[in-house]
Design an enzyme around this catalytic site. Sequence first.
Site, PDB file in Angstrom:
ATOM      1  N   HIS A  91     -12.608 -77.229  52.066  1.00 43.66           N
ATOM      2  CA  HIS A  91     -12.368 -75.695  52.085  1.00 43.66           C
ATOM      3  C   HIS A  91     -13.360 -75.082  52.173  1.00 43.66           C
ATOM      4  CE1 HIS A  91     -11.366 -72.585  48.949  1.00 43.66           C
ATOM      5  NE2 HIS A  91     -10.323 -72.357  49.797  1.00 43.66           N
TER       6      HIS A  91
ATOM      7  N   HIS B  49     -14.507 -64.794  52.956  1.00 43.67           N
ATOM      8  CA  HIS B  49     -13.673 -65.074  52.324  1.00 43.67           C
ATOM      9  C   HIS B  49     -13.070 -63.579  51.442  1.00 43.67           C
ATOM     10  CE1 HIS B  49     -11.463 -65.723  48.211  1.00 43.67           C
ATOM     11  NE2 HIS B  49     -10.872 -66.509  48.853  1.00 43.67           N
TER      12      HIS B  49
HETATM   13  O1  G3P Z   1      -6.660 -73.246  51.428  1.00 40.24           O
HETATM   14  C1  G3P Z   1      -6.172 -72.807  50.268  1.00 40.24           C
HETATM   15  C2  G3P Z   1      -7.128 -71.530  49.863  1.00 40.24           C
HETATM   16  O2  G3P Z   1      -8.200 -71.154  50.766  1.00 40.24           O
HETATM   17  C3  G3P Z   1      -6.524 -70.663  49.247  1.00 40.24           C
HETATM   18  O3  G3P Z   1      -7.327 -69.849  48.384  1.00 40.24           O
HETATM   19  O4  G3P Z   1      -8.602 -67.743  47.680  1.00 40.24           O
HETATM   20  O5  G3P Z   1      -9.748 -69.981  48.576  1.00 40.24           O
HETATM   21  O6  G3P Z   1      -8.415 -68.569  50.152  1.00 40.24           O
HETATM   22  P1  G3P Z   1      -8.707 -68.954  48.942  1.00 40.24           P
HETATM   23 CA    CA Z   2      -8.893 -69.707  52.079  1.00 42.39          CA
END
Ligand code: G3P
Ligand code: CA
Length: 309
Positions: free
Chosen positions: A58, A100
């Site tokens: 992630h 992000h």
């Molecule tokens: O891939 C799932 C996740 O990225 C969703 O939450 O806020 O980390 O983009 P966020």
């Molecule tokens: Ca994400």
Amino acid sequence: MYVRPAAATAAAFLGFTLTLLGGTASAAARPDTATGAGPGPGSAAGRAAVGGPVVYAHRGASAYAPENTLDAIDLAMRLGFDWVENDVQRTKDGELVVVHDDTLARTTDVEQVFPDRGPWKVGDFTAAEIARLDAGSWFGEEYAGAFVPTLREYLDRVQRNRQRLLLEIKKPELYPGIEEQTLKVLGEAGWLDERHVAQRLVVQSFSADSVRVVHGLRPDLVTAFLGTPTVADLPRYAEFTDRINPWHTTISADWVAAVHGLRGAHGKAMEVDTWIVDDAATARKVKAMGVDGIITNAPDVIREAVGDF
Ligand code: G3P
Ligand code: CA
């Protein structure tokens, strides 16, 4: 398209060399030309084919390197993970970048470099301005000089690393037309050929409208909706997407089974990739629920717990 200044190039070469030597911090490592090569036999390709859910790094291996930087995906590669997740937004002058938050404050030194430009929204800065920012020092001094990559730079690095991409279109309501633009950049980078579409790319968003638009523009692409629709609503999502990707605290085995019981936009059983799971106990719990994939900041921890090889 924005071209990074020459000063960064020398540092980048050094960073690239460190990467080849197996170094852990290759801040400012600059992307190079994609090789076009794919993963070899026995790679972690495929959907939970062997032994457990697919593990997605992630924002890269973001527990150990600054999120959404090239360092984070390089580290994921060195740890043995080919699926990486990112977040795509747009600059003031129309460049797609990988970051992000919708402000630059948390993950860069923007407040020092541009003290009078609060609240430091991504969309209020040009690509050249964002390229000046340090996106690594906040995480650790060893990453000083890491930068916010453009989507093109990011795609080329993922390609060079022979990795795969779970691409999130972040806050599309702020960036009209970002779906079409994202597909354009993907196409220019060679990511919309048959092989990439079949095996190497998934596009997701928290916005059902955005996922629907992507599906309409490129019906062959695998897409995912981020969220946890009610079981009653799931059939509506199955019309335009292939996967439902929920926060792990919101799901149960019955809900996962309900998703699996539907056929998605490509006529196959819908799948579930859950996030953000960073500990072994939760990984085992969601595996027992039957999820197909786990999206995690600490991919090595999750692999150890539930294995995807
Ligand atoms: O891939 C799932 C996740 O990225 C969703 O939450 O806020 O980390 O983009 P966020
Ligand atoms: Ca994400």
